[in-house]
Structures are given as structure tokens and as C-alpha cells.
Scaffold this motif. Structure first.
Motif, PDB file in Angstrom:
ATOM      1  N   ARG A 151       0.829  -1.218   0.000  1.00 30.87           N
ATOM      2  CA  ARG A 151       0.000   0.000   0.000  1.00 30.87           C
ATOM      3  C   ARG A 151       0.856   1.258   0.000  1.00 30.87           C
ATOM      4  N   ASN A 181      -8.000  -4.666   0.370  1.00 31.02           N
ATOM      5  CA  ASN A 181      -9.225  -3.898   0.191  1.00 31.02           C
ATOM      6  C   ASN A 181      -8.999  -2.760  -0.804  1.00 31.02           C
ATOM      7  N   LYS A 182      -9.822  -2.713  -1.853  1.00 23.35           N
ATOM      8  CA  LYS A 182      -9.785  -1.692  -2.912  1.00 23.35           C
ATOM      9  C   LYS A 182      -8.543  -1.775  -3.802  1.00 23.35           C
ATOM     10  N   GLU A 212      -7.382  -4.969  -5.136  1.00 21.28           N
ATOM     11  CA  GLU A 212      -7.368  -6.405  -5.393  1.00 21.28           C
ATOM     12  C   GLU A 212      -6.393  -6.808  -6.499  1.00 21.28           C
ATOM     13  N   THR A 268      -1.285  -9.469  -1.976  1.00 22.28           N
ATOM     14  CA  THR A 268      -1.435  -9.266  -0.538  1.00 22.28           C
ATOM     15  C   THR A 268      -0.095  -9.357   0.170  1.00 22.28           C
ATOM     16  N   TYR A 292      -7.378 -10.071  10.528  1.00 18.16           N
ATOM     17  CA  TYR A 292      -8.036  -8.949   9.846  1.00 18.16           C
ATOM     18  C   TYR A 292      -9.039  -8.214  10.726  1.00 18.16           C
ATOM     19  N   LYS A 327     -10.472  -5.578  13.344  1.00 18.38           N
ATOM     20  CA  LYS A 327     -10.066  -4.203  13.638  1.00 18.38           C
ATOM     21  C   LYS A 327      -9.718  -4.021  15.114  1.00 18.38           C
TER      22      LYS A 327
END
Length: 417
Positions: free
Chosen positions: A56, A99-100, A102, A106, A398, A400
Motif C-alpha cells: 500500500r 481492500n480496494k 485487489e 497481498t 483482519y 479491527k
């Protein structure tokens, strides 16, 4: 007359934390000086696993960066972790897509020498980043009036004068301890040994990292991360206080595991070692420390941000490097490099990585106790026999709010039934 270089912002350490700091500063149009004791490409003892958080950060720097062919050709996509429990059971803990994002992996595995050198090429290509390689900083002076730092070499000669230091020198280098007042506590520190081997492939799980749990290694474990060239990173990590108390020789433990563990013994019977074993230190993120002060910021392993549960520090290093750059740019704009002006860096970093470190912080106080570790080993063996265990353990990665999950009886009901 001083021949020292002058740079308002100086970054010391050209690993992922320092590189991200330099590149995110350049993205904002801010120049910096990046110093390293070596030169790229260079080896660094590491697990060689780059997780989704790090991917990310690359995407935030430049959305095309994680898609570069020169990068994608060098890594192996990792789909999950295969957990080998002390009683010989296996749990396949799968990774979910980002998330967002894909279209991005990962998790990936690639040698740190390749990863760091790929980023170094971006550094060299930037006109806003000056590099100073093969330069060892052994001391410093600070002007009490101007607040300016003077960095010294082994001959006590001035090398650099700077208003702000971003220290990204890793877990063991002295600057984090002398400038940043970092302290070494064995219960918040770990040691590791890493080697490269070929011909230890796992045909059933070719795209999985592996963690072998054994009571003698806890808290810690034996890790394998495969690359796309048939070579794998093999390492053992263990918390320092337990290793010292039990007089553990980590290199001896490394070879004992390979020679005596039934699964590893079979996997390594035709293995060939590439190079030699290398040792490393890990400053664990099992306590919250000040990571900035008057005229300085600690980033990555120098700030003690390594996750106890995975032994991984690359994502935290890259995240902290990004936030160091954002805070440094604000300090430059206001010409205020005081501790008060830089304090927001601490809050931003811990807010971002708290979820990753929280499980380690929760469990750390109990993990030095032999009685608890023995009970934990028995519990792990029992859980591994439950059909739904891997689903519940995957979901824990995963969630929170890890703390809320761990005190919720329903989590254990699902885990055990």
C-alpha cells in the motif's frame, strides 16, 4: 573552514524506512541527503517478506510502482502462512485480497538485497535526493543555540551539518540510542539467524510462507519464505530474554531444528546452503516509545516497531518513513524542528500501525513465563486439531479490534467447536 556537507534534512540509513522518507520528501518537492554505511546492492538479515501494508505504501508513493516489471519479475506472490504446530498438525492461514487494491498482491517474498536495490534505483533517479554511501557516522554534536546537528566520522571530522535527522539505522546502530535515547530491554528485543537454501520446496504449498512452532523456540519460531528462483529464506527468531535465561545458542538451535524435526529433516535432506548464516537483532514494538524529539525522528527498526507475532518490520519501516517525510516537510515549511513540532509524527505512526502491533503488546508480558509458554504449547496443539481453527485464526489477522476479539468468549467457542 568546515568541509562538511550542509543539508536541512538528513536521513541516516538507506533501508526501506530511510528510502521511503527520501522518496516521499521528493514527492513533496523537498530535497534530502541520504547516508548509508554501505552501498547497494547489499545483504541484510531479514525475513524477506513484504506484506500488504508495505505494498500500500508503494502504491501511495506511485500507483504504478508495484506493477513495474523489474519488480514483479523478482518476487513470489505469497498466498498464506502454513503453520506447523508442535504436535505435527498444520493450519493453512490464508491471506485476503487487499481492500480496494485487489489487483495487487497481498504479500510477496523477495531477497532484501533485491528489494532495497530496486528502491535505491528510484533514489538515484531523483534530482532531489543526494546520496552519501560507504559513510559511517560514529558521533555527533548539537549546537545548543541553533539546534544544528554536526555528524562526525571515526576521526571526529565533521561530515554533515543538518537541522533535522531522520534516523533509520536499524535495531542495533548506536545513533538511535545516543540521539534518540532508545534503550535496549531484552524482553522487548529479539535475535535472529538467517540462511538461504535451495531444494527445500514444498510442492503442496508452493506459494506459502511457513512457520514451525516448537516449545524450545518460543516465543519465536522457525520460518521459511520461498522465492521465485527455487531458493528460500530460512530463519529462526527468538526473544532475547528467554534465549539468555535458557542459554540458547541460536545457530545451534537452527541446525538442531533441521536435523531433528521430522518434517524439516525430510525437507532438507537434499538442500544446499547458499552463502553463510547471518545474525540480526530486532527491536520489538511491544511497548510504545517516544520516536521523535528535538531535531530528530526515529523511523523503522531504529524506533522499535517490529511486530512480535510475525517478526516482520518492513511494513512498519515503510509506513514510518512516509510519515517521517510528511512531518519533516511541515517542520521545514514552518522552520520549526522542535520536539513539540515533531510530536505529531509519533501519534500518526502509532495510530497507523497499532493494529499490527497490538496482539504482540497484549501477549508480550506473558511470553517470558515458562509455565505460560508450556500451557500455550498445549493449547496450540489442541486448537490445531479443530476443523474450524484456521478460519478463526485467519479472521483474527483482519479484525479491527484484536483486544475485543480476544476477550470475547464467542471467539473461543468458534475456535474450539
Amino acid at each position: 573552514m568546515s568541509t562538511a556537507k550542509k543539508s536541512v534534512i538528513t536521513i541516516i540509513g538507506a533501508g526501506p524506512a530511510g528510502q521511503m522518507a527520501a522518496l516521499f520528501l521528493a514527492k513533496q518537492g523537498v530535497g534530502s541527503l541520504l547516508i548509508d554505511k554501505g552501498a547497494h546492492p547489499r545483504s541484510k538479515p531479514c525475513a524477506d517478506v513484504v506484506t500488504g501494508q508495505a505494498i500500500r505504501v508503494l502504491y501511495e508513493l506511485d500507483e504504478n510502482l508495484p506493477l513495474e516489471k523489474v519488480f514483479t519479475d523478482k518476487y513470489l506472490r505469497i498466498n498464506g502462512t502454513l503453520l506447523h504446530t508442535p504436535n505435527g498438525s498444520q493450519l493453512d492461514i490464508a491471506f485476503l485480497p487487499l481492500n480496494k487494491l485487489e489487483h495487487l498482491p497481498t504479500c510477496i517474498a523477495m531477497p532484501r538485497a533485491d528489494f532495497d536495490n530496486w528502491l535505491h534505483e528510484k533514489i538515484v533517479a531523483s534530482p532531489l535526493i543526494e546520496t552519501l554511501d560507504n559513510t559511517v557516522i560514529t558521533g555527533w554534536e548539537k549546537d545548543s543555540v541553533t539546534g544544528e546537528w554536526t555528524l562526525l566520522n571515526a576521526h571526529k571530522q565533521a561530515i554533515v551539518q543538518s537541522k533535522l535527522l531522520i534516523i533509520a539505522t536499524g535495531s542495533s546502530a548506536s545513533l538511535a540510542y545516543t540521539v534518540g535515547n532508545l534503550s535496549k530491554e531484552d524482553k522487548h528485543f529479539a535475535i535472529g539467524v538467517r540462511g538461504y537454501f535451495k531444494n527445500i520446496g514444498n510442492a503442496d504449498y508452493p506459494n506459502h510462507a511457513e512457520l514451525f512452532l516448537h516449545r524450545k523456540m518460543m516465543p519465536g519460531g522457525f520460518y521459511i519464505a520461498p522465492f521465485n528462483n527455487g531458493i528460500a529464506n530460512v530463519n529462526v527468531v527468538m526473544r532475547s530474554d528467554v534465549a539468555k535465561r535458557n542459554h540458547i545458542d541460536l545457530k545451534q538451535l537452527f541446525w538442531e531444528a533441521i536435523e531433528l524435526h521430522p518434517t524439516l529433516k525430510e525437507r532438507f535432506k537434499n538442500a544446499e546452503q547458499i552463502g553463510k548464516l547471518e545474525g540480526g537483532a530486532l527491536h520489538l514494538g511491544t511497548k510504545t516509545r517516544p520516536i521523535s524529539g528535538d531535531g530528530y525522528i526515529l523511523a523503522g527498526d531504529a524506533g522499535g516497531l517490529i511486530d512480535l507475532m510475525s517478526g516482520n518490520g518492513i511494513p512498519q519501516a515503510m509506513i514510518s518513513g512516509k510519515f517521517a517525510a510528511l512531518q519533516a516537510a511541515k517542520a521545514l515549511a514552518s522552520n520549526d524542528f522542535s520536539a513539540a513540532a515533531l510530536k505529531a509524527y509519533d501519534a500518526n505512526v502509532y495510530k497507523k500501525i497499532n493494529k499490527d502491533l497490538k496482539l504482540g503488546k497484549l501477549l508480550s508480558p506473558f511470553m517470558g513465563n515458562d509455565f505460560i509458554l508450556n500451557r500455550a504449547t498445549n493449547a496450540i496443539n489442541f486448537i490445531a486439531t479443530r476443523k474450524g481453527a484456521q478460519v478463526q485464526l485467519s479472521s483474527l489477522l483482519y479484525t479491527k479490534n484484536v483486544a475485543a476479539t480476544l476477550i470475547n468468549p464467542m471467539f473461543y467457542w468458534k475456535l474450539l467447536t
